[in-house]
Design an enzyme around this catalytic site. Structure first.
Site, PDB file in Angstrom:
ATOM      1  N   ASP A  13      11.631   6.989   4.511  1.00 36.24           N
ATOM      2  CA  ASP A  13      12.802   6.206   4.120  1.00 36.24           C
ATOM      3  C   ASP A  13      14.068   7.047   4.046  1.00 36.24           C
ATOM      4  O   ASP A  13      14.952   6.785   3.243  1.00 36.24           O
ATOM      5  CB  ASP A  13      12.541   5.494   2.778  1.00 36.24           C
ATOM      6  CG  ASP A  13      11.236   4.748   2.830  1.00 36.24           C
ATOM      7  OD1 ASP A  13      11.050   3.990   3.783  1.00 36.24           O
ATOM      8  OD2 ASP A  13      10.384   4.964   1.945  1.00 36.24           O
ATOM      9  N   GLU A  14      14.148   8.041   4.885  1.00 40.44           N
ATOM     10  CA  GLU A  14      15.358   8.871   4.946  1.00 40.44           C
ATOM     11  C   GLU A  14      16.451   8.183   5.754  1.00 40.44           C
ATOM     12  O   GLU A  14      17.590   8.658   5.781  1.00 40.44           O
ATOM     13  CB  GLU A  14      15.048  10.225   5.595  1.00 40.44           C
ATOM     14  CG  GLU A  14      14.045  11.089   4.832  1.00 40.44           C
ATOM     15  CD  GLU A  14      12.627  10.827   5.286  1.00 40.44           C
ATOM     16  OE1 GLU A  14      12.421   9.904   6.108  1.00 40.44           O
ATOM     17  OE2 GLU A  14      11.720  11.543   4.817  1.00 40.44           O
ATOM     18  N   GLY A  15      16.098   7.120   6.455  1.00 42.69           N
ATOM     19  CA  GLY A  15      17.084   6.452   7.307  1.00 42.69           C
ATOM     20  C   GLY A  15      16.920   6.846   8.771  1.00 42.69           C
ATOM     21  O   GLY A  15      17.881   6.813   9.541  1.00 42.69           O
ATOM     22  N   ASN A  40       2.331   0.986   8.202  1.00 38.34           N
ATOM     23  CA  ASN A  40       2.775   1.356   6.850  1.00 38.34           C
ATOM     24  C   ASN A  40       4.257   1.732   6.840  1.00 38.34           C
ATOM     25  O   ASN A  40       4.899   1.717   5.810  1.00 38.34           O
ATOM     26  CB  ASN A  40       1.925   2.502   6.282  1.00 38.34           C
ATOM     27  CG  ASN A  40       1.757   3.649   7.257  1.00 38.34           C
ATOM     28  OD1 ASN A  40       2.240   3.602   8.401  1.00 38.34           O
ATOM     29  ND2 ASN A  40       1.047   4.667   6.835  1.00 38.34           N
ATOM     30  N   GLY A  42       8.145   1.241   7.539  1.00 37.92           N
ATOM     31  CA  GLY A  42       9.146   0.203   7.789  1.00 37.92           C
ATOM     32  C   GLY A  42      10.467   0.845   8.175  1.00 37.92           C
ATOM     33  O   GLY A  42      10.933   1.748   7.499  1.00 37.92           O
ATOM     34  N   HIS A  43      11.034   0.409   9.280  1.00 34.77           N
ATOM     35  CA  HIS A  43      12.344   0.925   9.685  1.00 34.77           C
ATOM     36  C   HIS A  43      13.338  -0.209   9.635  1.00 34.77           C
ATOM     37  O   HIS A  43      13.094  -1.274  10.187  1.00 34.77           O
ATOM     38  CB  HIS A  43      12.309   1.437  11.120  1.00 34.77           C
ATOM     39  CG  HIS A  43      11.323   2.516  11.329  1.00 34.77           C
ATOM     40  ND1 HIS A  43      11.402   3.710  10.693  1.00 34.77           N
ATOM     41  CD2 HIS A  43      10.212   2.577  12.095  1.00 34.77           C
ATOM     42  CE1 HIS A  43      10.380   4.469  11.058  1.00 34.77           C
ATOM     43  NE2 HIS A  43       9.650   3.794  11.906  1.00 34.77           N
ATOM     44  N   ARG A 138     -15.074   7.361  14.748  1.00 31.91           N
ATOM     45  CA  ARG A 138     -15.225   6.908  16.135  1.00 31.91           C
ATOM     46  C   ARG A 138     -15.934   5.554  16.247  1.00 31.91           C
ATOM     47  O   ARG A 138     -16.738   5.316  17.134  1.00 31.91           O
ATOM     48  CB  ARG A 138     -15.915   7.969  16.996  1.00 31.91           C
ATOM     49  CG  ARG A 138     -14.916   9.047  17.380  1.00 31.91           C
ATOM     50  CD  ARG A 138     -15.470  10.415  17.344  1.00 31.91           C
ATOM     51  NE  ARG A 138     -15.817  10.799  15.976  1.00 31.91           N
ATOM     52  CZ  ARG A 138     -16.497  11.894  15.689  1.00 31.91           C
ATOM     53  NH1 ARG A 138     -16.923  12.683  16.638  1.00 31.91           N
ATOM     54  NH2 ARG A 138     -16.760  12.198  14.434  1.00 31.91           N
ATOM     55  N   GLN A 176       7.259   7.977   8.408  1.00 36.60           N
ATOM     56  CA  GLN A 176       7.080   8.570   7.079  1.00 36.60           C
ATOM     57  C   GLN A 176       7.957   9.825   6.960  1.00 36.60           C
ATOM     58  O   GLN A 176       8.963   9.944   7.638  1.00 36.60           O
ATOM     59  CB  GLN A 176       5.604   8.911   6.798  1.00 36.60           C
ATOM     60  CG  GLN A 176       4.755   7.717   6.458  1.00 36.60           C
ATOM     61  CD  GLN A 176       4.249   6.981   7.676  1.00 36.60           C
ATOM     62  OE1 GLN A 176       3.967   7.574   8.702  1.00 36.60           O
ATOM     63  NE2 GLN A 176       4.116   5.687   7.554  1.00 36.60           N
ATOM     64  N   THR A 249      10.883  -1.383   2.324  1.00 34.76           N
ATOM     65  CA  THR A 249      10.909  -2.343   3.427  1.00 34.76           C
ATOM     66  C   THR A 249       9.591  -3.111   3.573  1.00 34.76           C
ATOM     67  O   THR A 249       9.571  -4.311   3.770  1.00 34.76           O
ATOM     68  CB  THR A 249      11.144  -1.598   4.775  1.00 34.76           C
ATOM     69  OG1 THR A 249      12.203  -0.671   4.607  1.00 34.76           O
ATOM     70  CG2 THR A 249      11.489  -2.556   5.882  1.00 34.76           C
ATOM     71  N   THR A 251       6.672  -3.034   1.384  1.00 37.95           N
ATOM     72  CA  THR A 251       5.951  -3.530   0.208  1.00 37.95           C
ATOM     73  C   THR A 251       6.838  -4.222  -0.814  1.00 37.95           C
ATOM     74  O   THR A 251       6.318  -4.861  -1.732  1.00 37.95           O
ATOM     75  CB  THR A 251       5.264  -2.347  -0.512  1.00 37.95           C
ATOM     76  OG1 THR A 251       6.276  -1.374  -0.825  1.00 37.95           O
ATOM     77  CG2 THR A 251       4.206  -1.714   0.363  1.00 37.95           C
ATOM     78  N   ARG A 253       8.372  -2.762  -3.087  1.00 44.26           N
ATOM     79  CA  ARG A 253       8.352  -1.998  -4.335  1.00 44.26           C
ATOM     80  C   ARG A 253       9.680  -1.263  -4.533  1.00 44.26           C
ATOM     81  O   ARG A 253      10.358  -0.938  -3.573  1.00 44.26           O
ATOM     82  CB  ARG A 253       7.224  -0.953  -4.301  1.00 44.26           C
ATOM     83  CG  ARG A 253       5.846  -1.551  -4.305  1.00 44.26           C
ATOM     84  CD  ARG A 253       4.789  -0.470  -4.282  1.00 44.26           C
ATOM     85  NE  ARG A 253       4.751   0.237  -3.003  1.00 44.26           N
ATOM     86  CZ  ARG A 253       3.857   1.181  -2.692  1.00 44.26           C
ATOM     87  NH1 ARG A 253       2.947   1.542  -3.573  1.00 44.26           N
ATOM     88  NH2 ARG A 253       3.872   1.758  -1.516  1.00 44.26           N
TER      89      ARG A 253
HETATM   90  P1  IMP Z   1      -0.514   4.589   3.111  1.00 46.40           P
HETATM   91  O1  IMP Z   1       0.152   5.336   4.213  1.00 46.40           O
HETATM   92  O2  IMP Z   1      -0.263   3.111   3.179  1.00 46.40           O
HETATM   93  O3  IMP Z   1      -1.965   4.948   2.976  1.00 46.40           O
HETATM   94  O4  IMP Z   1       0.171   5.066   1.754  1.00 46.40           O
HETATM   95  C1  IMP Z   1       0.028   6.398   1.262  1.00 46.40           C
HETATM   96  C2  IMP Z   1       1.302   6.872   0.567  1.00 46.40           C
HETATM   97  O5  IMP Z   1       2.331   7.031   1.554  1.00 46.40           O
HETATM   98  C3  IMP Z   1       1.870   5.884  -0.452  1.00 46.40           C
HETATM   99  O6  IMP Z   1       2.513   6.644  -1.490  1.00 46.40           O
HETATM  100  C4  IMP Z   1       2.921   5.111   0.329  1.00 46.40           C
HETATM  101  O7  IMP Z   1       3.930   4.585  -0.504  1.00 46.40           O
HETATM  102  C5  IMP Z   1       3.450   6.207   1.229  1.00 46.40           C
HETATM  103  N1  IMP Z   1       4.003   5.708   2.500  1.00 46.40           N
HETATM  104  C6  IMP Z   1       3.331   5.356   3.613  1.00 46.40           C
HETATM  105  N2  IMP Z   1       4.170   4.973   4.592  1.00 46.40           N
HETATM  106  C7  IMP Z   1       5.408   5.106   4.107  1.00 46.40           C
HETATM  107  C8  IMP Z   1       6.712   4.907   4.650  1.00 46.40           C
HETATM  108  O8  IMP Z   1       6.908   4.541   5.817  1.00 46.40           O
HETATM  109  N3  IMP Z   1       7.762   5.160   3.828  1.00 46.40           N
HETATM  110  C9  IMP Z   1       7.590   5.604   2.573  1.00 46.40           C
HETATM  111  N4  IMP Z   1       6.394   5.807   2.010  1.00 46.40           N
HETATM  112  C10 IMP Z   1       5.311   5.573   2.769  1.00 46.40           C
HETATM  113 MG    MG Z   2      10.697   3.111   5.642  1.00 49.55          MG
END
Ligand code: IMP
Ligand code: MG
Length: 336
Positions: A13-15, A40, A42-43, A138, A176, A249, A251, A253
Site C-alpha cells: 500500500d505504498e501507492g 491479496n 489491491g491496487h 504440487r 505487497q 482496498t 478487506t 480494514r
Molecule cells: P495474506 O497475504 O492474505 O496471507 O496476508 C498476510 C499478511 O500480509 C496480512 O498481514 C495482510 O494484511 C498482509 N497483506 C497481504 N497482501 C497485502 C497487500 O497487498 N497490502 C497490504 N498488506 C497485505
Molecule cells: Mg494495496
C-alpha cells in the site's frame, strides 16, 4: 528502452498502483507484467476521473498500447480475473501465463476459517496462503487446466523477454511490500511468498541481467494492515488527526500508521537492489504539495524531507506523488 521493476519498500500500500500507472502513461511500455502474490494485493488506480480497484490486472493497463500480462508466479482467482477484465476493458490485450496457480473456493474457506491465518496473522482472506501451500505440495490446479481462461493463456516469460530484446519499454510490477516478504519480512506476520524485486522477476520469468531499473516505492509515512510489528506506530486518533488513517482496498480494514522509517527504507533499498526511489502521498504529509508537478513548487519542509531520504538511502528520489490522479507526479528522472 528501459525494463523497470517496481516494488513496495514497506508493508504494501505504498501507492505502487499510482506510480506504475504514471510510468505506463509516460513511457508507453509495450508490455506491463504483474508479478507478486495474488488477489491479496489491491491496487488503486485513478485515471481520467475514474477509479479502478484492481487485484489481478496490472496497474499499467491504463496505457492502452500495452500488452497486459500476469506472470506464472501469480495466483489467479478466475472469478476476480474475469470481472476485472471487463472493468478495465482489457479483453484482447490481456494474457495469463499457462502456469499460474488457481485459487479455488476451498482455499478462500481455509484462509478465512483458519485461526492462525485470519486470526493471528490477519490475512486478507483471499485464499492466497492455502493456494501457495498447495502449490508447494504440487497438488494445485494451474491456469492451463481452466476452460474459462483458455482464450487468455500465454507464455508471459516469452512475450516479455522478446519485447525487452526488441528494445521496447517494459514494466514489471511487484505486489505487497518488502517487509511482508516470507523470507525477508517480519515472519510470521508476512505473506506467503517473497515480495522483493528478485521475486517479481522470477514471477514473470525474466532474468536479473535484463532489468535496467529497480524502482522502490515508499509512502511518505508507513502503513500496515493485519498483525505484526510496526515501529513508531501511532494511535488511531493520532493517525486520523494527521490524515494518515487509510482503509484497505481488499478487506476494508483500517490501516495502522507510523512515520516514515529510514532504517526500514535503507534495508529495503538493499534487499531490492534499488536504483531509484519513489515517494508517494507527499501531499498527505505536506498539503501544500497537492497536485505539484515540478520540484520547484514544493514547500521547503517537503524539499528537506526528500533530500534527507536521498542522503540516507544514497539513491535518487526520481518520482514523487502529489495527489491521487496518475498525472499528479513530479518526475525527476531526466535530472539524474
Ligand atoms: P495474506 O497475504 O492474505 O496471507 O496476508 C498476510 C499478511 O500480509 C496480512 O498481514 C495482510 O494484511 C498482509 N497483506 C497481504 N497482501 C497485502 C497487500 O497487498 N497490502 C497490504 N498488506 C497485505
Ligand atoms: Mg494495496
Amino acid at each position: 528502452m528501459t525494463c523497470y521493476v517496481v516494488v513496495g519498500g514497506f508493508f504494501g500500500d505504498e501507492g505502487k498502483g499510482k506510480v506504475i500507472s504514471y510510468l505506463a502513461l509516460k513511457d508507453k511500455p509495450s508490455v506491463v507484467a504483474r508479478g507478486g502474490c495474488g488477489t491479496n494485493a489491491g491496487h488503486t488506480v485513478e485515471y481520467g476521473g475514474r477509479r479502478f480497484k484492481l487485484r489481478q490486472i496490472p496497474s499499467g493497463f491504463v496505457y492502452e498500447g500495452a500488452r497486459v500480462l500476469i506472470g506464472a508466479g501469480v495466483l489467479v482467482d478466475p472469478n476476480v480475473f474475469l470481472k476485472e477484465v471487463e472493468e478495465a476493458g482489457v479483453k484482447g490485450r490481456v494474457g495469463v501465463d499457462y502456469n499460474c496457480a488457481i485459487i479455488e473456493p476451498r482455499h478462500i474457506e481455509q484462509d478465512r476459517g483458519s485461526r492462525h491465518l485470519s486470526g493471528k496473522i490477519g490475512s486478507t482472506g483471499t485464499g492466497c496462503g492455502p493456494c501457495n501451500a498447495e502449490r508447494a505440495m504440487r497438488t494445485v490446479r494451474l491456469a492451463r487446466d481452466v476452460d474459462e481462461l483458455k482464450e487468455y493463456l500465454t507464455d508471459v516469460s516469452l512475450e516479455l523477454n522478446e519485447a525487452v530484446d526488441r528494445g521496447e519499454n517494459a514494466i514489471i510490477e511487484g505486489t505487497q511490500g518488502t517487509f511482508l516478504s516470507l523470507y525477508h519480512g517480519t515472519y510470521p506476520y508476512v505473506t506467503s511468498k517473497d515480495t522483493t524485486a528478485s521475486q517479481a522477476c522470477a514471477d514473470v520469468g525474466i532474468g536479473p541481467t535484463k532489468v535496467d531499473e529497480v524502482l522502490v516505492v515508499f509512502k511518505a509515512y508507513v502503513t500496515r494492515v493485519g498483525g505484526g510489528p510496526l515501529p513508531g506506530e501511532l494511535s488511531e486518533e493520532e493517525a486520523e488527526r494527521r490524515g494518515w488513517l487509510e482503509v484497505a482496498t481488499v478487506t476494508g480494514r483500517k490501516r495502522r500508521a507510523a512515520p516514515f522509517n529510514f532504517e526500514l527504507a535503507r534495508r529495503a533499498v538493499r534487499l531490492n537492489g534499488a536504483t531509484q526511489v519513489a515517494i508517494t502521498k507527499l501531499d498527505v504529509v505536506y498539503p501544500e504539495c497537492q497536485g505539484a508537478t515540478s520540484f520547484e513548487e514544493l514547500p521547503r519542509k517537503a524539499v528537506e524531507f526528500v533530500e534527507e531520504v536521498e542522503s540516507q538511502l544514497r539513491r535518487p528520489v526520481t518520482i514523487i506523488g502529489t495527489g491521487a490522479d496518475a498525472n499528479s507526479v513530479i518526475d525527476r528522472r531526466e535530472e539524474i
